[in-house]
Motif scaffolding. Structure first.
Motif, PDB file in Angstrom:
ATOM      1  N   LEU A 190      -6.564  -7.373  -7.285  1.00  0.00           N
ATOM      2  CA  LEU A 190      -7.463  -6.447  -6.605  1.00  0.00           C
ATOM      3  C   LEU A 190      -6.839  -5.900  -5.327  1.00  0.00           C
ATOM      4  N   SER A 191      -6.213  -6.749  -4.538  1.00  0.00           N
ATOM      5  CA  SER A 191      -5.559  -6.248  -3.334  1.00  0.00           C
ATOM      6  C   SER A 191      -4.422  -5.306  -3.705  1.00  0.00           C
ATOM      7  N   GLY A 192      -3.732  -5.591  -4.820  1.00  0.00           N
ATOM      8  CA  GLY A 192      -2.699  -4.671  -5.292  1.00  0.00           C
ATOM      9  C   GLY A 192      -3.271  -3.329  -5.703  1.00  0.00           C
ATOM     10  N   PHE A 207      -6.010  -1.900  -4.436  1.00  0.00           N
ATOM     11  CA  PHE A 207      -6.307  -1.179  -3.199  1.00  0.00           C
ATOM     12  C   PHE A 207      -5.028  -0.602  -2.590  1.00  0.00           C
ATOM     13  N   GLY A 208      -3.953  -1.361  -2.675  1.00  0.00           N
ATOM     14  CA  GLY A 208      -2.688  -0.857  -2.158  1.00  0.00           C
ATOM     15  C   GLY A 208      -2.211   0.370  -2.910  1.00  0.00           C
ATOM     16  N   ARG A 209      -2.368   0.364  -4.231  1.00  0.00           N
ATOM     17  CA  ARG A 209      -1.949   1.532  -5.020  1.00  0.00           C
ATOM     18  C   ARG A 209      -2.815   2.748  -4.698  1.00  0.00           C
ATOM     19  N   LEU A 210      -4.098   2.521  -4.463  1.00  0.00           N
ATOM     20  CA  LEU A 210      -4.968   3.640  -4.093  1.00  0.00           C
ATOM     21  C   LEU A 210      -4.570   4.203  -2.726  1.00  0.00           C
ATOM     22  N   ALA A 211      -4.155   3.327  -1.821  1.00  0.00           N
ATOM     23  CA  ALA A 211      -3.758   3.786  -0.490  1.00  0.00           C
ATOM     24  C   ALA A 211      -2.556   4.719  -0.553  1.00  0.00           C
ATOM     25  N   ARG A 212      -1.761   4.607  -1.600  1.00  0.00           N
ATOM     26  CA  ARG A 212      -0.585   5.480  -1.739  1.00  0.00           C
ATOM     27  C   ARG A 212      -0.956   6.861  -2.257  1.00  0.00           C
ATOM     28  N   VAL A 213      -2.172   7.018  -2.785  1.00  0.00           N
ATOM     29  CA  VAL A 213      -2.578   8.299  -3.368  1.00  0.00           C
ATOM     30  C   VAL A 213      -3.198   9.145  -2.252  1.00  0.00           C
ATOM     31  N   SER A 214      -2.448  10.108  -1.785  1.00  0.00           N
ATOM     32  CA  SER A 214      -2.875  10.935  -0.660  1.00  0.00           C
ATOM     33  C   SER A 214      -3.827  12.033  -1.113  1.00  0.00           C
ATOM     34  N   PRO A 215      -4.588  12.609  -0.191  1.00  0.00           N
ATOM     35  CA  PRO A 215      -5.439  13.751  -0.555  1.00  0.00           C
ATOM     36  C   PRO A 215      -4.644  14.886  -1.191  1.00  0.00           C
ATOM     37  N   ALA A 216      -3.437  15.126  -0.703  1.00  0.00           N
ATOM     38  CA  ALA A 216      -2.626  16.220  -1.250  1.00  0.00           C
ATOM     39  C   ALA A 216      -2.284  15.983  -2.712  1.00  0.00           C
ATOM     40  N   ALA A 217      -2.113  14.728  -3.113  1.00  0.00           N
ATOM     41  CA  ALA A 217      -1.728  14.422  -4.488  1.00  0.00           C
ATOM     42  C   ALA A 217      -2.824  14.777  -5.480  1.00  0.00           C
ATOM     43  N   LEU A 218      -4.072  14.877  -5.005  1.00  0.00           N
ATOM     44  CA  LEU A 218      -5.195  15.181  -5.892  1.00  0.00           C
ATOM     45  C   LEU A 218      -5.834  16.530  -5.575  1.00  0.00           C
ATOM     46  N   ALA A 219      -5.126  17.354  -4.812  1.00  0.00           N
ATOM     47  CA  ALA A 219      -5.690  18.634  -4.377  1.00  0.00           C
ATOM     48  C   ALA A 219      -6.098  19.512  -5.557  1.00  0.00           C
ATOM     49  N   ARG A 220      -5.373  19.424  -6.662  1.00  0.00           N
ATOM     50  CA  ARG A 220      -5.636  20.296  -7.812  1.00  0.00           C
ATOM     51  C   ARG A 220      -7.001  20.019  -8.445  1.00  0.00           C
ATOM     52  N   VAL A 221      -7.485  18.783  -8.342  1.00  0.00           N
ATOM     53  CA  VAL A 221      -8.752  18.436  -8.997  1.00  0.00           C
ATOM     54  C   VAL A 221      -9.854  18.075  -8.003  1.00  0.00           C
ATOM     55  N   HIS A 222      -9.552  18.166  -6.714  1.00  0.00           N
ATOM     56  CA  HIS A 222     -10.557  17.879  -5.687  1.00  0.00           C
ATOM     57  C   HIS A 222     -11.562  19.030  -5.667  1.00  0.00           C
ATOM     58  N   ARG A 271      -3.263  -6.266   4.436  1.00  0.00           N
ATOM     59  CA  ARG A 271      -1.810  -6.276   4.284  1.00  0.00           C
ATOM     60  C   ARG A 271      -1.368  -5.229   3.256  1.00  0.00           C
ATOM     61  N   ALA A 272      -2.082  -5.149   2.140  1.00  0.00           N
ATOM     62  CA  ALA A 272      -1.677  -4.245   1.054  1.00  0.00           C
ATOM     63  C   ALA A 272      -1.809  -2.781   1.456  1.00  0.00           C
ATOM     64  N   VAL A 273      -2.914  -2.413   2.102  1.00  0.00           N
ATOM     65  CA  VAL A 273      -3.104  -0.991   2.424  1.00  0.00           C
ATOM     66  C   VAL A 273      -2.238  -0.559   3.596  1.00  0.00           C
ATOM     67  N   ASP A 274      -2.051  -1.451   4.555  1.00  0.00           N
ATOM     68  CA  ASP A 274      -1.224  -1.080   5.712  1.00  0.00           C
ATOM     69  C   ASP A 274       0.242  -0.910   5.342  1.00  0.00           C
ATOM     70  N   GLU A 275       0.696  -1.659   4.336  1.00  0.00           N
ATOM     71  CA  GLU A 275       2.086  -1.506   3.890  1.00  0.00           C
ATOM     72  C   GLU A 275       2.327  -0.132   3.282  1.00  0.00           C
ATOM     73  N   ARG A 276       1.322   0.386   2.615  1.00  0.00           N
ATOM     74  CA  ARG A 276       1.481   1.652   1.891  1.00  0.00           C
ATOM     75  C   ARG A 276       0.942   2.849   2.664  1.00  0.00           C
ATOM     76  N   LEU A 277       0.028   2.598   3.594  1.00  0.00           N
ATOM     77  CA  LEU A 277      -0.561   3.678   4.386  1.00  0.00           C
ATOM     78  C   LEU A 277      -0.774   3.151   5.803  1.00  0.00           C
ATOM     79  N   PRO A 278       0.249   3.212   6.639  1.00  0.00           N
ATOM     80  CA  PRO A 278       0.132   2.645   7.985  1.00  0.00           C
ATOM     81  C   PRO A 278      -1.100   3.166   8.724  1.00  0.00           C
TER      82      PRO A 278
END
Length: 377
Positions: A107-109, A111-126, A253-260
């Motif tokens: 589960l923490s992993g 959340f970490g993967r979601l933290a790497r998905v930026s708003p720009a990466a989903l702009a096409r379907v937002h 720890r997981a989210v801060d590593e991927r999205l400071p």
């Protein structure tokens, strides 16, 4: 091309799912799920994406693992989901039960993967208009409170005003001058990312092939403050207290590593989001249980009333401090309110049901914010 044949039907909150068994050249796909919308189902949460299939497709392209694949079938290219063979985590570890260490790590992993998905990466379907999207954590929480005020309470206010009044739930808690709005103004700013928005035990599937967790039901996915996602998760999962702390430590720890900066202000701001989730649950549960009691056939009405009493009393107890309640009405007292309200002629009014005793209103914090405007704002 052979077509999948109907097998069974599953009922979700937002959609009815037809489970299909692929045959012929589609057989390697295994079982599939085709969703049909349920008209008239009320919305209790904001959304950033029009179709769940859009976000699943984008996430697959971004390499996010253990989510349902999306296929296009037939001449109309109807989009269907791959069926995740397994059982919900809730069947193995019901609410309140501790998870295995490996499950907590997964589960923490996630959340970490979601933290790497930026708003720009989903702009096409937002799907939210760019001008209306929140830019700060403060604006994000204000938007949540505003949605509950306008799209949840206000929509049902005419029909259910008497029920809310009888339960001593004052809608001013959702006002622009209420305690939740004041909490929002104090939030630390965090960078935005993708949020699942509904991550609980029923939306986590333990795969029968390897015991790994797969995540389903992305319909309430948002772009926003990552702390809101873990607050929603904690509110819905009902971890034992010691494991809640472990999850938060791993999450930070997981989210801060991927999205400071994603976990900045965790200790101060988590209680503010949890207060919102508890109040939101009160409004959601009061409305849902009213609808279920009204729809129950005579032979099931007593059971529906008992369920309403348990659920609404529990929601009121958890939100009591923010709502300004002292002694929370018991399940039996809530059941009595629902019984009287459901028997009252339409349209219901504030006098349609007996109010819980005035002594349940607590002085102190509640008094100050009740001086604010009580409209839907």
């Amino acid at each position: 091309m052979s077509q999948p044949l109907p097998l069974t039907t599953l009922r979700g909150h937002h959609r009815t799912w037809q489970v299909l068994h692929a045959e012929g050249e589609l057989a390697p796909l295994g079982r599939l799920k085709a969703g049909l919308p349920r008209p008239g189902v009320p919305r209790f949460d904001p959304r950033c994406f029009t179709h769940e299939e859009d976000i699943l497709t984008e996430l697959a392209a971004l390499g996010v693992r253990r989510i349902a694949p999306v296929y296009r079938l037939g001449p109309d290219e109807r989009r269907v989901h791959g069926f995740i063979e397994g059982e919900p985590l809730s069947a193995i570890r019901p609410p309140g039960a501790a998870l295995a260490p490996g499950e907590l790590a997964q589960l923490s992993g996630l959340f970490g993967r979601l933290a790497r998905v930026s708003p720009a990466a989903l702009a096409r379907v937002h799907s939210c208009p760019a001008a209306l999207r929140p830019r700060t954590s403060r604006d994000f929480m204000r938007g949540l409170v505003r949605f509950t005020r306008r799209r949840v309470f206000a929509v049902h206010r005419t029909a259910l005003h008497g029920l809310f009044a009888a339960l001593r739930v004052d809608p001013v808690v959702l006002s622009p001058t209420g305690p939740l709005a004041r909490d929002a103004a104090l939030l630390t700013d965090r960078p935005f990312c993708l949020l699942h928005g509904d991550l609980h035990r029923d939306n986590l599937i333990v795969a029968e092939a390897d015991g790994m967790l797969w995540t389903i039901d992305w319909e309430l996915a948002l772009i926003g403050d990552p702390l809101y996602d873990v607050a929603t998760h904690l509110h819905l999962m009902r971890y034992p207290p010691s494991q809640e702390h472990a999850l938060l430590t791993q999450w930070a720890r997981a989210v801060d590593e991927r999205l400071p900066g994603a976990a900045a202000g965790l200790t101060r701001d988590l209680p503010r989001y949890l207060a919102y989730k508890r109040v939101q649950s009160v409004f959601t549960d009061v409305i849902r249980q009213a609808q279920r009691v009204a729809a129950a056939p005579p032979e099931q009405r007593d059971m529906a009333l008992a369920t309403a009493g348990e659920m609404v009393s529990t929601a009121l107890r958890k939100a009591a401090r923010t709502l300004g309640l002292g002694r929370v009405p018991s399940p039996r007292a809530v059941e009595t309110v629902y019984a009287a309200f459901s028997a009252a002629p339409a349209p219901p009014s504030a006098k349609s049901a007996p109010a819980v005793p005035a002594a349940t209103r607590r002085a102190g914090r509640g008094v100050a914010w009740r001086r604010g405007r009580s409209g839907t704002g």
